[in-house]
Design an enzyme around this catalytic site. Structure first.
Site, PDB file in Angstrom:
ATOM      1  N   VAL A 125      -3.887 -12.692  -0.130  1.00 20.72           N
ATOM      2  CA  VAL A 125      -4.436 -13.021   1.186  1.00 20.72           C
ATOM      3  C   VAL A 125      -5.486 -14.123   1.068  1.00 20.72           C
ATOM      4  O   VAL A 125      -6.064 -14.535   2.072  1.00 20.72           O
ATOM      5  CB  VAL A 125      -4.991 -11.756   1.882  1.00 20.72           C
ATOM      6  CG1 VAL A 125      -3.874 -10.744   2.104  1.00 20.72           C
ATOM      7  CG2 VAL A 125      -6.119 -11.116   1.092  1.00 20.72           C
ATOM      8  N   ASP A 126      -5.723 -14.623  -0.153  1.00 26.65           N
ATOM      9  CA  ASP A 126      -6.654 -15.754  -0.310  1.00 26.65           C
ATOM     10  C   ASP A 126      -5.936 -17.065   0.028  1.00 26.65           C
ATOM     11  O   ASP A 126      -4.726 -17.082   0.257  1.00 26.65           O
ATOM     12  CB  ASP A 126      -7.243 -15.781  -1.740  1.00 26.65           C
ATOM     13  CG  ASP A 126      -6.187 -16.043  -2.824  1.00 26.65           C
ATOM     14  OD1 ASP A 126      -5.413 -17.014  -2.702  1.00 26.65           O
ATOM     15  OD2 ASP A 126      -6.129 -15.261  -3.807  1.00 26.65           O
ATOM     16  N   HIS A 183       1.686 -10.877   2.933  1.00 26.12           N
ATOM     17  CA  HIS A 183       0.742  -9.790   3.242  1.00 26.12           C
ATOM     18  C   HIS A 183      -0.411 -10.262   4.119  1.00 26.12           C
ATOM     19  O   HIS A 183      -1.448  -9.587   4.192  1.00 26.12           O
ATOM     20  CB  HIS A 183       0.211  -9.156   1.948  1.00 26.12           C
ATOM     21  CG  HIS A 183       1.258  -8.358   1.214  1.00 26.12           C
ATOM     22  ND1 HIS A 183       1.102  -7.942  -0.088  1.00 26.12           N
ATOM     23  CD2 HIS A 183       2.470  -7.896   1.609  1.00 26.12           C
ATOM     24  CE1 HIS A 183       2.196  -7.263  -0.469  1.00 26.12           C
ATOM     25  NE2 HIS A 183       3.036  -7.233   0.548  1.00 26.12           N
ATOM     26  N   CYS A 186     -12.218 -12.170  21.045  1.00 26.25           N
ATOM     27  CA  CYS A 186     -10.952 -12.831  20.693  1.00 26.25           C
ATOM     28  C   CYS A 186     -10.930 -14.235  21.311  1.00 26.25           C
ATOM     29  O   CYS A 186     -11.128 -14.378  22.520  1.00 26.25           O
ATOM     30  CB  CYS A 186      -9.776 -12.013  21.204  1.00 26.25           C
ATOM     31  SG  CYS A 186      -8.198 -12.899  21.059  1.00 26.25           S
ATOM     32  N   THR A 231       1.904 -10.361 -10.818  1.00 24.64           N
ATOM     33  CA  THR A 231       2.011  -9.183  -9.949  1.00 24.64           C
ATOM     34  C   THR A 231       2.485  -7.987 -10.760  1.00 24.64           C
ATOM     35  O   THR A 231       3.334  -8.121 -11.641  1.00 24.64           O
ATOM     36  CB  THR A 231       2.920  -9.466  -8.729  1.00 24.64           C
ATOM     37  OG1 THR A 231       3.041  -8.262  -7.951  1.00 24.64           O
ATOM     38  CG2 THR A 231       4.298  -9.965  -9.110  1.00 24.64           C
ATOM     39  N   GLU A 273       0.633  -8.906 -18.724  1.00 21.70           N
ATOM     40  CA  GLU A 273       1.255  -7.807 -19.472  1.00 21.70           C
ATOM     41  C   GLU A 273       2.577  -7.489 -18.778  1.00 21.70           C
ATOM     42  O   GLU A 273       2.783  -7.916 -17.637  1.00 21.70           O
ATOM     43  CB  GLU A 273       0.331  -6.578 -19.432  1.00 21.70           C
ATOM     44  CG  GLU A 273       0.093  -6.124 -18.003  1.00 21.70           C
ATOM     45  CD  GLU A 273      -1.108  -5.198 -17.843  1.00 21.70           C
ATOM     46  OE1 GLU A 273      -1.768  -4.909 -18.835  1.00 21.70           O
ATOM     47  OE2 GLU A 273      -1.337  -4.775 -16.701  1.00 21.70           O
TER      48      GLU A 273
HETATM   49  C1  BJW Z   1      -2.635 -11.572 -14.665  1.00 24.02           C
HETATM   50  C2  BJW Z   1      -3.851 -12.133 -14.930  1.00 24.02           C
HETATM   51  C3  BJW Z   1      -3.835 -13.444 -15.366  1.00 24.02           C
HETATM   52  C4  BJW Z   1      -4.249 -10.162 -14.296  1.00 24.02           C
HETATM   53  N1  BJW Z   1      -2.681 -14.086 -15.504  1.00 24.02           N
HETATM   54  N2  BJW Z   1      -1.486 -12.218 -14.828  1.00 24.02           N
HETATM   55  C5  BJW Z   1       7.734   4.766  -2.168  1.00 24.02           C
HETATM   56  C6  BJW Z   1       8.633   4.013  -2.892  1.00 24.02           C
HETATM   57  C7  BJW Z   1       8.829   2.644  -2.615  1.00 24.02           C
HETATM   58  C8  BJW Z   1       8.147   2.030  -1.581  1.00 24.02           C
HETATM   59  C9  BJW Z   1       7.262   2.791  -0.856  1.00 24.02           C
HETATM   60  C10 BJW Z   1       7.061   4.139  -1.136  1.00 24.02           C
HETATM   61  N3  BJW Z   1       6.135   4.627  -0.272  1.00 24.02           N
HETATM   62  C11 BJW Z   1       5.748   3.621   0.539  1.00 24.02           C
HETATM   63  C12 BJW Z   1       6.423   2.488   0.186  1.00 24.02           C
HETATM   64  C13 BJW Z   1       6.276   1.135   0.793  1.00 24.02           C
HETATM   65  C14 BJW Z   1       4.932   0.524   0.475  1.00 24.02           C
HETATM   66  C15 BJW Z   1       4.732   0.523  -1.036  1.00 24.02           C
HETATM   67  O1  BJW Z   1       5.266  -0.317  -1.744  1.00 24.02           O
HETATM   68  N4  BJW Z   1       3.915   1.453  -1.543  1.00 24.02           N
HETATM   69  C16 BJW Z   1       3.686   1.560  -2.998  1.00 24.02           C
HETATM   70  C17 BJW Z   1       2.260   2.016  -3.249  1.00 24.02           C
HETATM   71  C18 BJW Z   1       4.730   2.514  -3.568  1.00 24.02           C
HETATM   72  N5  BJW Z   1       4.957  -0.822   0.988  1.00 24.02           N
HETATM   73  C19 BJW Z   1       4.599  -1.098   2.231  1.00 24.02           C
HETATM   74  O2  BJW Z   1       4.154  -0.243   2.985  1.00 24.02           O
HETATM   75  C20 BJW Z   1       4.810  -2.523   2.723  1.00 24.02           C
HETATM   76  N6  BJW Z   1       5.542  -2.510   3.921  1.00 24.02           N
HETATM   77  C21 BJW Z   1       6.786  -2.044   3.983  1.00 24.02           C
HETATM   78  O3  BJW Z   1       7.376  -1.596   3.013  1.00 24.02           O
HETATM   79  O4  BJW Z   1       7.362  -2.160   5.229  1.00 24.02           O
HETATM   80  C22 BJW Z   1       8.687  -1.632   5.420  1.00 24.02           C
HETATM   81  C23 BJW Z   1       9.788  -2.552   5.018  1.00 24.02           C
HETATM   82  C24 BJW Z   1      11.069  -2.083   5.012  1.00 24.02           C
HETATM   83  C25 BJW Z   1      12.107  -2.909   4.646  1.00 24.02           C
HETATM   84  C26 BJW Z   1      11.898  -4.207   4.309  1.00 24.02           C
HETATM   85  C27 BJW Z   1      10.630  -4.696   4.345  1.00 24.02           C
HETATM   86  C28 BJW Z   1       9.590  -3.856   4.680  1.00 24.02           C
HETATM   87  C29 BJW Z   1       3.471  -3.197   2.986  1.00 24.02           C
HETATM   88  C30 BJW Z   1       2.717  -3.433   1.738  1.00 24.02           C
HETATM   89  C31 BJW Z   1       1.318  -3.982   2.041  1.00 24.02           C
HETATM   90  C32 BJW Z   1       0.523  -4.252   0.770  1.00 24.02           C
HETATM   91  N7  BJW Z   1      -0.793  -4.576   1.095  1.00 24.02           N
HETATM   92  C33 BJW Z   1      -1.755  -4.832   0.030  1.00 24.02           C
HETATM   93  C34 BJW Z   1      -3.193  -4.797   0.604  1.00 24.02           C
HETATM   94  C35 BJW Z   1      -3.391  -5.742   1.715  1.00 24.02           C
HETATM   95  C36 BJW Z   1      -3.918  -7.049   1.254  1.00 24.02           C
HETATM   96  C37 BJW Z   1      -5.368  -7.005   0.852  1.00 24.02           C
HETATM   97  O5  BJW Z   1      -6.143  -6.139   1.271  1.00 24.02           O
HETATM   98  O6  BJW Z   1      -5.701  -7.901   0.085  1.00 24.02           O
HETATM   99  O7  BJW Z   1      -1.447  -6.056  -0.619  1.00 24.02           O
HETATM  100  S1  BJW Z   1      -1.738  -3.625  -1.284  1.00 24.02           S
HETATM  101  C38 BJW Z   1      -2.137  -4.756  -2.552  1.00 24.02           C
HETATM  102  O8  BJW Z   1      -1.055  -4.689  -3.501  1.00 24.02           O
HETATM  103  C39 BJW Z   1      -2.096  -6.150  -1.918  1.00 24.02           C
HETATM  104  C40 BJW Z   1      -1.263  -6.902  -2.902  1.00 24.02           C
HETATM  105  O9  BJW Z   1      -0.677  -8.028  -2.266  1.00 24.02           O
HETATM  106  C41 BJW Z   1      -0.275  -5.875  -3.383  1.00 24.02           C
HETATM  107  C42 BJW Z   1       0.360  -6.207  -4.698  1.00 24.02           C
HETATM  108  O10 BJW Z   1      -0.591  -6.219  -5.720  1.00 24.02           O
HETATM  109  P1  BJW Z   1      -0.452  -7.244  -6.913  1.00 24.02           P
HETATM  110  O11 BJW Z   1      -0.576  -8.624  -6.387  1.00 24.02           O
HETATM  111  O12 BJW Z   1       0.753  -6.942  -7.694  1.00 24.02           O
HETATM  112  O13 BJW Z   1      -1.803  -6.958  -7.715  1.00 24.02           O
HETATM  113  P2  BJW Z   1      -2.063  -5.884  -8.902  1.00 24.02           P
HETATM  114  O14 BJW Z   1      -3.538  -5.764  -9.039  1.00 24.02           O
HETATM  115  O15 BJW Z   1      -1.306  -4.650  -8.696  1.00 24.02           O
HETATM  116  O16 BJW Z   1      -1.464  -6.581 -10.194  1.00 24.02           O
HETATM  117  C43 BJW Z   1      -2.017  -7.770 -10.735  1.00 24.02           C
HETATM  118  C44 BJW Z   1      -1.202  -8.147 -11.975  1.00 24.02           C
HETATM  119  O17 BJW Z   1      -1.722  -9.369 -12.467  1.00 24.02           O
HETATM  120  C45 BJW Z   1      -1.320  -7.124 -13.119  1.00 24.02           C
HETATM  121  O18 BJW Z   1      -0.007  -6.820 -13.626  1.00 24.02           O
HETATM  122  C46 BJW Z   1      -2.135  -7.851 -14.179  1.00 24.02           C
HETATM  123  O19 BJW Z   1      -1.735  -7.553 -15.520  1.00 24.02           O
HETATM  124  C47 BJW Z   1      -1.837  -9.285 -13.876  1.00 24.02           C
HETATM  125  N8  BJW Z   1      -2.895 -10.214 -14.261  1.00 24.02           N
HETATM  126  N9  BJW Z   1      -4.846 -11.146 -14.707  1.00 24.02           N
HETATM  127  C48 BJW Z   1      -1.519 -13.388 -15.238  1.00 24.02           C
HETATM  128  N10 BJW Z   1      -5.008 -14.075 -15.684  1.00 24.02           N
END
Ligand code: BJW
Length: 235
Positions: free
Chosen positions: A93-94, A109, A136, A177, A204
Site C-alpha cells: 500500500v506504499d 490491496h 469527504c 512476498t 527465504e
Molecule cells: C524480503 C526482504 C528483502 C523480507 N528482500 N525479500 C483460508 C484459505 C485460503 C484463503 C483464505 C482463507 N481464509 C481467508 C482467506 C482469504 C484471505 C486470506 O488469504 N487469508 C489468509 C490469512 C489465509 N484473503 C482475503 O481475505 C483477500 N480477499 C479475498 O480473498 O477476497 C475474496 C476473493 C475471492 C476470489 C477471488 C479474489 C478474491 C484480501 C486480502 C487483504 C490483505 N490485506 C493485507 C493488509 C492490508 C494492507 C495493509 O494494511 O498494509 O495486505 S494483509 C497483509 O498481507 C498485506 C499484504 O499485502 C499481505 C501480504 O503480505 P506480504 O507482502 O507477503 O508480506 P509478508 O510480511 O507476509 O512477507 C514478506 C516477505 O518478504 C517474507 O517472505 C520475507 O522473507 C521477505 N523479505 N525482507 C526480499 N530485503
C-alpha cells in the site's frame, strides 16, 4: 526466458523492507502485540475505528520518511525499456514503485495515500490523518472516510485486469512476498497454467516456493537489479 514479451511482476512487503518499511510477518510484524490479521479487517474497524485509523495514520506518516530502493528503481527501468510489456502488481500500500519511476502499477490491496468514503463510495488522494473525522472532498460528509485499503474478507482491486494479464504472460516473477495471503499467493498457479516461466525472488523460501520453476533467495535490493540487467542485456 531469453526475450520475454509479456511480464507480470507481483511484489510484496519484502521489496520495501530495505527502504525501512516493516514487513507483516517478520520479527517486527506485530503492531502493539496484534497480528495484521486482527487489525486489517472490517470487523476490527467497526469495533474500534479510532484504533484502526491510528494504525494507518502512523504508517501514512512514516511513508514520508522512506525512499525507494534499488529493487523499485530496477523494475521501473525494466518497465521503461519495454513499454507496455511489463505489469507490476503490488500487494503493497506504499507508493515506492511510483516514486522509483514505475508508470503502470496495480495496487491490489489499495493505497495508504487514498481515502475511501463510506457515504458516497469515492476514493480521494489523502496525505494527512484520517483520525479526527475529516470531511469527504467529494460529498462533504464528516467522519465517513476510511483508509482505501483492502482488508481481509474484502475483494482485492482490479482482479479482472490482473488475471487477464497473468493468463497471457510468458514470465511471472514474485518478489518479496511470503505467500500467506490469497488470492495473490495463487497467482503462480495461474501463471504456470498459462505456460509462463515462474521465478521467485525472496529473502527465504516462501510458502509456495516449490511451485516456481526458478527461485533466487536473498535481498531484493541486490537480486532484482541483477535479474533486470541480465534480461535487458539479453534483448
Ligand atoms: C524480503 C526482504 C528483502 C523480507 N528482500 N525479500 C483460508 C484459505 C485460503 C484463503 C483464505 C482463507 N481464509 C481467508 C482467506 C482469504 C484471505 C486470506 O488469504 N487469508 C489468509 C490469512 C489465509 N484473503 C482475503 O481475505 C483477500 N480477499 C479475498 O480473498 O477476497 C475474496 C476473493 C475471492 C476470489 C477471488 C479474489 C478474491 C484480501 C486480502 C487483504 C490483505 N490485506 C493485507 C493488509 C492490508 C494492507 C495493509 O494494511 O498494509 O495486505 S494483509 C497483509 O498481507 C498485506 C499484504 O499485502 C499481505 C501480504 O503480505 P506480504 O507482502 O507477503 O508480506 P509478508 O510480511 O507476509 O512477507 C514478506 C516477505 O518478504 C517474507 O517472505 C520475507 O522473507 C521477505 N523479505 N525482507 C526480499 N530485503
Amino acid at each position: 526466458m531469453h526475450n520475454p514479451q509479456r511480464i507480470v511482476i507481483l511484489t510484496g512487503a519484502g521489496i520495501s523492507a530495505e527502504s525501512g518499511v516493516p514487513t507483516f510477518r517478520g520479527p517486527d510484524g506485530l503492531w502493539e502485540g496484534r497480528r495484521v490479521e486482527d487489525v486489517a479487517t472490517p470487523q476490527a474497524f467497526a469495533r474500534s475505528p479510532a484504533d484502526v485509523q491510528r494504525f494507518y495514520d502512523l504508517r501514512r506518516a512514516a511513508l514520508a520518511t522512506v525512499a525507494p530502493n534499488a529493487a523499485h528503481v530496477a523494475l521501473a527501468k525494466l518497465q521503461a525499456a519495454r513499454p507496455g510489456a511489463v505489469l507490476i502488481v503490488t500487494q503493497n500500500v506504499d507508493d515506492l514503485h511510483e516514486r522509483g519511476g514505475a508508470s503502470d502499477v496495480v495496487h491490489m490491496h489499495g493505497e495508504l495515500l487514498r481515502a475511501l468514503c463510506l457515504a458516497c463510495g469515492s476514493s480521494s488522494a489523502w496525505h494527512g490523518d484520517l483520525g479526527g473525522a475529516p470531511v469527504c472532498p467529494s460529498c462533504a460528509e464528516t467522519g465517513r472516510l476510511r483508509p482505501d485499503i483492502v482488508w481481509f474478507g474484502e475483494m482485492p482491486y482490479q482482479m479482472a485486469r490482473i488475471e487477464a494479464a497473468i493468463a497471457r504472460c510468458d514470465t511471472f516473477v514474485s518478489i518479496g512476498t511470503s505467500g500467506n495471503v490469497y488470492p495473490a499467493a495463487g497467482f503462480v498457479d495461474l501463471a504456470r497454467r498459462a505456460g509462463a516461466h515462474t521465478l521467485e525472488i525472496n529473502l527465504e523460501p516462501s510458502l509456495g516456493a516449490s511451485n516456481f520453476d526458478e527461485v533466487r533467495h536473498g535481498r531484493a535490493g541486490t537480486l532484482v537489479p541483477v535479474w533486470v540487467d541480465a534480461l535487458l542485456a539479453a534483448l
